[in-house]
Enzyme design. Structure first.
Site, PDB file in Angstrom:
ATOM      1  N   LYS A   1       7.032 -35.619 -12.017  1.00 57.24           N
ATOM      2  CA  LYS A   1       8.067 -35.735 -13.070  1.00 57.24           C
ATOM      3  C   LYS A   1       8.584 -37.180 -13.169  1.00 57.24           C
ATOM      4  O   LYS A   1       8.655 -37.744 -14.253  1.00 57.24           O
ATOM      5  CB  LYS A   1       9.269 -34.825 -12.779  1.00 57.24           C
ATOM      6  CG  LYS A   1       8.947 -33.362 -12.670  1.00 57.24           C
ATOM      7  CD  LYS A   1      10.196 -32.514 -12.506  1.00 57.24           C
ATOM      8  CE  LYS A   1      10.940 -32.721 -11.199  1.00 57.24           C
ATOM      9  NZ  LYS A   1      10.254 -32.239  -9.997  1.00 57.24           N
TER      10      LYS A   1
ATOM     11  N   ARG B   1      18.461 -26.798 -11.589  1.00 60.74           N
ATOM     12  CA  ARG B   1      17.503 -26.279 -10.616  1.00 60.74           C
ATOM     13  C   ARG B   1      17.599 -24.760 -10.503  1.00 60.74           C
ATOM     14  O   ARG B   1      16.832 -24.151  -9.776  1.00 60.74           O
ATOM     15  CB  ARG B   1      17.801 -26.818  -9.233  1.00 60.74           C
ATOM     16  CG  ARG B   1      17.270 -28.185  -8.867  1.00 60.74           C
ATOM     17  CD  ARG B   1      15.793 -28.290  -8.844  1.00 60.74           C
ATOM     18  NE  ARG B   1      15.229 -28.874  -7.654  1.00 60.74           N
ATOM     19  CZ  ARG B   1      15.183 -30.171  -7.377  1.00 60.74           C
ATOM     20  NH1 ARG B   1      15.691 -31.044  -8.197  1.00 60.74           N
ATOM     21  NH2 ARG B   1      14.609 -30.593  -6.277  1.00 60.74           N
TER      22      ARG B   1
ATOM     23  N   ARG C   1       2.952 -39.314  -0.338  1.00 55.36           N
ATOM     24  CA  ARG C   1       4.026 -39.951  -1.107  1.00 55.36           C
ATOM     25  C   ARG C   1       4.937 -40.798  -0.218  1.00 55.36           C
ATOM     26  O   ARG C   1       5.331 -40.391   0.868  1.00 55.36           O
ATOM     27  CB  ARG C   1       4.869 -38.854  -1.791  1.00 55.36           C
ATOM     28  CG  ARG C   1       6.082 -39.409  -2.503  1.00 55.36           C
ATOM     29  CD  ARG C   1       6.604 -38.461  -3.521  1.00 55.36           C
ATOM     30  NE  ARG C   1       7.493 -37.447  -2.974  1.00 55.36           N
ATOM     31  CZ  ARG C   1       8.206 -36.616  -3.731  1.00 55.36           C
ATOM     32  NH1 ARG C   1       8.091 -36.664  -5.051  1.00 55.36           N
ATOM     33  NH2 ARG C   1       8.990 -35.728  -3.173  1.00 55.36           N
TER      34      ARG C   1
ATOM     35  N   ARG D   1       9.631 -39.255   2.814  1.00 58.40           N
ATOM     36  CA  ARG D   1      10.826 -38.417   2.799  1.00 58.40           C
ATOM     37  C   ARG D   1      10.699 -37.357   3.889  1.00 58.40           C
ATOM     38  O   ARG D   1       9.638 -36.779   4.064  1.00 58.40           O
ATOM     39  CB  ARG D   1      10.958 -37.717   1.434  1.00 58.40           C
ATOM     40  CG  ARG D   1      11.493 -38.623   0.376  1.00 58.40           C
ATOM     41  CD  ARG D   1      11.428 -38.024  -1.003  1.00 58.40           C
ATOM     42  NE  ARG D   1      11.930 -36.658  -1.124  1.00 58.40           N
ATOM     43  CZ  ARG D   1      12.128 -36.062  -2.288  1.00 58.40           C
ATOM     44  NH1 ARG D   1      11.888 -36.710  -3.414  1.00 58.40           N
ATOM     45  NH2 ARG D   1      12.568 -34.831  -2.346  1.00 58.40           N
TER      46      ARG D   1
ATOM     47  N   ARG E   1      10.203 -25.643  -0.272  1.00 59.26           N
ATOM     48  CA  ARG E   1      10.683 -26.135  -1.569  1.00 59.26           C
ATOM     49  C   ARG E   1       9.893 -25.502  -2.713  1.00 59.26           C
ATOM     50  O   ARG E   1      10.455 -25.178  -3.760  1.00 59.26           O
ATOM     51  CB  ARG E   1      10.583 -27.668  -1.610  1.00 59.26           C
ATOM     52  CG  ARG E   1      11.611 -28.321  -0.682  1.00 59.26           C
ATOM     53  CD  ARG E   1      11.260 -29.746  -0.338  1.00 59.26           C
ATOM     54  NE  ARG E   1      11.343 -30.637  -1.462  1.00 59.26           N
ATOM     55  CZ  ARG E   1      10.638 -31.757  -1.580  1.00 59.26           C
ATOM     56  NH1 ARG E   1       9.778 -32.105  -0.657  1.00 59.26           N
ATOM     57  NH2 ARG E   1      10.787 -32.518  -2.632  1.00 59.26           N
TER      58      ARG E   1
HETATM   59  P1  AMP Z   1      14.105 -33.953  -5.503  1.00 60.72           P
HETATM   60  O1  AMP Z   1      14.099 -35.419  -5.201  1.00 60.72           O
HETATM   61  O2  AMP Z   1      14.313 -33.656  -6.961  1.00 60.72           O
HETATM   62  O3  AMP Z   1      12.885 -33.249  -4.923  1.00 60.72           O
HETATM   63  O4  AMP Z   1      15.385 -33.341  -4.760  1.00 60.72           O
HETATM   64  C1  AMP Z   1      15.516 -33.447  -3.357  1.00 60.72           C
HETATM   65  C2  AMP Z   1      16.563 -32.492  -2.855  1.00 60.72           C
HETATM   66  O5  AMP Z   1      17.842 -32.812  -3.430  1.00 60.72           O
HETATM   67  C3  AMP Z   1      16.350 -31.034  -3.188  1.00 60.72           C
HETATM   68  O6  AMP Z   1      15.430 -30.413  -2.318  1.00 60.72           O
HETATM   69  C4  AMP Z   1      17.768 -30.497  -3.018  1.00 60.72           C
HETATM   70  O7  AMP Z   1      18.127 -30.395  -1.660  1.00 60.72           O
HETATM   71  C5  AMP Z   1      18.590 -31.618  -3.624  1.00 60.72           C
HETATM   72  N1  AMP Z   1      18.773 -31.424  -5.084  1.00 60.72           N
HETATM   73  C6  AMP Z   1      18.298 -32.220  -6.085  1.00 60.72           C
HETATM   74  N2  AMP Z   1      18.690 -31.754  -7.277  1.00 60.72           N
HETATM   75  C7  AMP Z   1      19.424 -30.630  -7.035  1.00 60.72           C
HETATM   76  C8  AMP Z   1      20.095 -29.687  -7.868  1.00 60.72           C
HETATM   77  N3  AMP Z   1      20.079 -29.790  -9.208  1.00 60.72           N
HETATM   78  N4  AMP Z   1      20.736 -28.646  -7.259  1.00 60.72           N
HETATM   79  C9  AMP Z   1      20.749 -28.527  -5.920  1.00 60.72           C
HETATM   80  N5  AMP Z   1      20.129 -29.368  -5.089  1.00 60.72           N
HETATM   81  C10 AMP Z   1      19.469 -30.425  -5.633  1.00 60.72           C
END
Ligand code: AMP
Length: 214
Positions: free
Chosen positions: A17, A92, A127, A161, A172
């Protein structure tokens, strides 16, 4: 309010994304705000802010942080933005999507990015992200940085990460299917146009860019 959300980019972790969005905005970065909630939360965790401290354990375990920590923050950021917003990583779940609509924020479109699970796990195992600006790179292939370990965009250092470890990635992905995939139907029922891109072929970037700006 007719929303200032140009698009919501939906898709499991690792589908690309952020990379597709960066690619689409090349040369017009200053015209849009990309609100990537994962990057925002990571930065709060790195700075050990009160929000970051509360979010850290959830994030590192591959779980969503509680809605009450994130919904108001995102809605306020959207309302404060003077530029059109592209949302990456929010909503989410259906509660977050519902909160957006209840705040009178109607996205112009959703672009749902797809990729099979096997490719996702493989991509995430390579990554690395910039600790400074959040840009994604890979240790192999076209996204490899010009200098190993250094971000092409800002010169920051690249790290894996914690939540990209294979067992956490699976948590996830399960969470995505359970909590996030239903957002597509929810927003479609609310009248938001939904478009899909399969990020498994070289033309995906052009397809994504065309959908974003059409
Ligand atoms: P991402 O970088 O988008 O994969 O997000 C990493 C982590 O941030 C996720 O696994 C959640 O722990 C947290 N996170 C990101 N966006 C949200 C959201 N909209 N609601 C809840 N947790 C979020």
């Amino acid at each position: 309010m007719k929303s200032n959300i140009l698009a919501i980019i939906l898709g499991a972790n690792g589908v690309g994304k952020g990379t597709l969005t960066d690619g689409a905005l090349k040369g017009r970065e200053n015209q849009f705000n990309i609100l990537a909630t994962g990057n925002t939360i990571r930065s709060e965790v790195n700075q050990q802010t009160p929000l970051g401290k509360k979010a850290q354990t959830f994030m590192e375990a591959g779980l969503l942080v509680p809605d009450e920590l994130i919904i108001d923050m995102v809605i306020n950021a959207i309302k404060a933005s003077e530029k059109p917003v592209i949302l990456d990583g929010f909503p989410r779940n259906v509660t977050q999507a519902d909160a957006l609509l209840r705040a009178g924020i109607i996205p112009q479109k959703v672009i749902f990015v797809h990729l099979d699970d096997e490719t996702i796990v493989e991509r995430l195992s390579k990554r690395v992200i910039c600790q400074n600006c959040g840009k994604t790179h890979s240790t192999e292939g076209p996204q490899r940085p010009r200098v190993d370990g250094i971000c092409d965009k800002c010169g920051g250092s690249l790290h894996r990460r914690k939540d990209d470890q294979p067992d956490i990635v699976l948590t996830r992905l399960e969470g995505f299917k359970r909590d996030t995939a239903p957002v597509e139907t929810f927003l479609s029922n609310a009248g938001v146009p939904i478009f899909t891109v399969n990020n498994d072929h070289p033309g995906a970037q052009d397809e994504f860019t065309r959908l974003l700006f059409q």
